[in-house]
Write an enzyme that holds these catalytic residues in place. Structure first.
Site, PDB file in Angstrom:
ATOM      1  N   ASP A 250       9.097   3.014   2.055  1.00 30.21           N
ATOM      2  CA  ASP A 250       7.935   3.826   2.411  1.00 30.21           C
ATOM      3  C   ASP A 250       7.695   3.694   3.916  1.00 30.21           C
ATOM      4  O   ASP A 250       7.214   2.666   4.390  1.00 30.21           O
ATOM      5  CB  ASP A 250       6.717   3.328   1.614  1.00 30.21           C
ATOM      6  CG  ASP A 250       5.442   4.118   1.936  1.00 30.21           C
ATOM      7  OD1 ASP A 250       5.422   4.846   2.943  1.00 30.21           O
ATOM      8  OD2 ASP A 250       4.458   3.967   1.177  1.00 30.21           O
TER       9      ASP A 250
ATOM     10  N   PHE B  40       0.861  -1.182   0.000  1.00 28.81           N
ATOM     11  CA  PHE B  40       0.000   0.000   0.000  1.00 28.81           C
ATOM     12  C   PHE B  40       0.897   1.231   0.000  1.00 28.81           C
ATOM     13  O   PHE B  40       1.637   1.480   0.945  1.00 28.81           O
ATOM     14  CB  PHE B  40      -0.954   0.068   1.203  1.00 28.81           C
ATOM     15  CG  PHE B  40      -1.843   1.284   1.112  1.00 28.81           C
ATOM     16  CD1 PHE B  40      -2.998   1.267   0.346  1.00 28.81           C
ATOM     17  CD2 PHE B  40      -1.503   2.471   1.750  1.00 28.81           C
ATOM     18  CE1 PHE B  40      -3.793   2.398   0.208  1.00 28.81           C
ATOM     19  CE2 PHE B  40      -2.295   3.613   1.624  1.00 28.81           C
ATOM     20  CZ  PHE B  40      -3.443   3.571   0.851  1.00 28.81           C
TER      21      PHE B  40
ATOM     22  N   LYS C  98       2.353  11.431   6.956  1.00 23.97           N
ATOM     23  CA  LYS C  98       1.468  11.238   8.101  1.00 23.97           C
ATOM     24  C   LYS C  98       1.888  12.041   9.339  1.00 23.97           C
ATOM     25  O   LYS C  98       1.691  13.244   9.358  1.00 23.97           O
ATOM     26  CB  LYS C  98       1.318   9.738   8.389  1.00 23.97           C
ATOM     27  CG  LYS C  98       0.535   9.050   7.249  1.00 23.97           C
ATOM     28  CD  LYS C  98      -0.262   7.841   7.660  1.00 23.97           C
ATOM     29  CE  LYS C  98      -1.278   7.471   6.587  1.00 23.97           C
ATOM     30  NZ  LYS C  98      -0.935   6.317   5.766  1.00 23.97           N
TER      31      LYS C  98
HETATM   32  C1  PLP Z   1      -1.083   6.357   4.276  1.00 22.09           C
HETATM   33  C2  PLP Z   1      -0.013   5.764   3.477  1.00 22.09           C
HETATM   34  C3  PLP Z   1       0.321   6.258   2.200  1.00 22.09           C
HETATM   35  C4  PLP Z   1      -0.458   7.345   1.523  1.00 22.09           C
HETATM   36  O1  PLP Z   1      -0.465   8.550   2.212  1.00 22.09           O
HETATM   37  P1  PLP Z   1      -1.630   9.632   1.909  1.00 22.09           P
HETATM   38  O2  PLP Z   1      -1.242  10.806   2.744  1.00 22.09           O
HETATM   39  O3  PLP Z   1      -2.920   9.001   2.318  1.00 22.09           O
HETATM   40  O4  PLP Z   1      -1.586   9.909   0.442  1.00 22.09           O
HETATM   41  C5  PLP Z   1       1.388   5.676   1.545  1.00 22.09           C
HETATM   42  N1  PLP Z   1       2.084   4.659   2.082  1.00 22.09           N
HETATM   43  C6  PLP Z   1       1.790   4.145   3.289  1.00 22.09           C
HETATM   44  C7  PLP Z   1       2.609   3.028   3.840  1.00 22.09           C
HETATM   45  C8  PLP Z   1       0.723   4.668   4.026  1.00 22.09           C
HETATM   46  O5  PLP Z   1       0.402   4.142   5.209  1.00 22.09           O
END
Ligand code: PLP
Length: 401
Positions: free
Chosen positions: A225, A140, A254
């Site tokens: 990520d 994700f 985040k």
């Molecule tokens: C939340 C998240 C995203 C996307 O971030 P947004 O601010 O919602 O676009 C990407 N990678 C991971 C692992 C996430 O938890």
């Protein structure tokens, strides 16, 4: 006005791209939130780890309001004082040499993808338009077209094609599959240290280290990520720190905004990020002084209030406690720091009904995929509050078993 009023209005006028629990929150402080009917709940999700510092942290709110009264937006046509200070502080915190600011996490992942490609053509000399990026099954990384182009979740993709080419999917956690997928056109490998959205899935121990070594050997960028796992969620500053590996490209977002504002960033060595030249990438709101002032304070409170240490300590405590729950419906309880998943057996009837029952008890959490309940409280949570939560979890498992 009651809950139903807002739920009905939202469902009538707002697009239905989420299925939220029917709790309408009106205020929050620390680990607690209050709904429009005056009921108090413990937040056990932290806005998917975007509120790691706790709701409305007084120092972050002060940084926000002070900066809001002074200067909020210049665009990158001009400079402001806050971005250079944040860029330096981010580099000091992480050991990288350069940072590129964006807003949402998805935008930062897109930026990392662009960084990998520009590096592939300018440094690795891969023929134009032939660069490949290897990603993992069940990943994700966000919701844009390019990012869902390399998702393996049909719900995220169906009816949204055509997709961006240039991505190869390998099974998460299988180092041999990664090795086989690398060829002379491979620019980068993009991975999550723990797959949170997929259901708190851990790779085998040593995977990240081996993947990093493999990338190094083959001149492939190791891109991680840490949007959800970063900034203390797993009990270390970054998820990768558990295996003592430093990615070539680190993506954060985040809780970089302390739950008060949206900001994300890509961090890397100079030889990668300096490939972006004026005009090749940008964002109107990127590096805005309001976001930067908030992020600076958000980072400071994580360090000064020892939230990473608390995440590690309370995470161990709570995981151990959860494992004392004996229920035939639980398949596995796993976690690291304050990122914990309870995986239910298929016969449990799905995680949703557990989350709804916990909401009734005043504990707010969310299912991820069918069968996993995710617990991710703010990193400021205390043992006393965890004990309170534990009683609720135990009670719900007893009642629903
Ligand atoms: C939340 C998240 C995203 C996307 O971030 P947004 O601010 O919602 O676009 C990407 N990678 C991971 C692992 C996430 O938890």
């Amino acid at each position: 006005m009651d809950t139903k009023f807002y739920v009905d209005m939202e469902d009538l006028y707002g697009a239905h791209n989420y299925l939220p629990l029917d709790v309408v929150i009106t205020k929050a402080k620390g680990v607690w939130v209050w709904d429009v009917e005056g009921k108090k709940h413990l937040d056990f999700l932290s806005a998917y780890s975007a509120v790691n510092q706790g709701h409305c942290h007084p120092r972050i709110v002060k940084a926000l309001t002070d900066q809001a009264k002074k200067l909020t937006l210049t665009s990158r046509a001009f400079r402001n004082e806050q971005w250079p200070l944040l860029a330096k502080e981010l580099c000091d915190l992480t050991g990288y040499k350069m940072a590129l600011p964006m807003n949402s996490g998805s935008e930062a992942v897109e930026t990392a993808v662009k960084a990998a490609r520009i590096w592939a053509y300018k440094k690795k000399e891969i023929p134009q338009d032939e660069a490949e990026i290897i990603v993992c099954s069940n990943n994700f990384h966000g919701r844009t077209i390019t990012i869902i182009s390399f998702s393996t979740e049909s719900l995220y993709r169906k009816d949204f094609g055509p997709f961006t080419p240039g991505f190869i999917v390998v099974p998460y956690g299988e180092i041999g599959a990664l090795e086989k997928a690398i060829n002379q056109n491979t620019a980068a490998f993009l991975v999550e240290p723990i797959q949170a959205e997929a259901g708190i899935l851990f790779p085998p121990e040593g995977y990240l280290r081996e993947a990093k070594e493999l990338c190094e050997k083959n001149n492939v960028l190791f891109m991680v990520d840490e949007i959800q796992t970063g900034l203390g969620r797993t009990g270390k500053l970054f998820g990768c720190d558990h295996e003592e590996v430093k990615p070539d490209v680190l993506v954060i977002g985040k809780s970089l905004g302390g739950g008060c504002y949206v900001i994300s960033a890509v961090l890397a060595e100079r030889e990668i990020l300096e490939l972006f030249t004026p005009g090749t990438h940008g964002s109107t709101f990127g590096a805005n002084p309001l976001a930067c002032a908030v992020a600076r304070e958000a980072i400071r409170v994580i360090r000064e209030e020892k939230m990473v240490e608390n995440s590690a300590e309370q995470g161990i405590y709570f995981l151990k406690k959860l494992k004392t729950i004996k229920s035939k419906l639980i398949k596995e309880i796993r976690g690291r720091g304050l990122l914990i998943g309870i995986e239910l057996k298929p016969e449990a009837g799905g995680a949703r009904r557990f989350c709804e029952a916990l909401e009734e008890e005043g504990l707010l959490c969310k299912e991820t995929h069918e069968n996993v309940i995710r617990f991710a409280p703010p990193l400021i949570i205390k043992q006393k509050e965890l004990n309170w939560a534990f009683k609720k979890v135990k009670k719900v498992f007893k009642e629903l078993s």
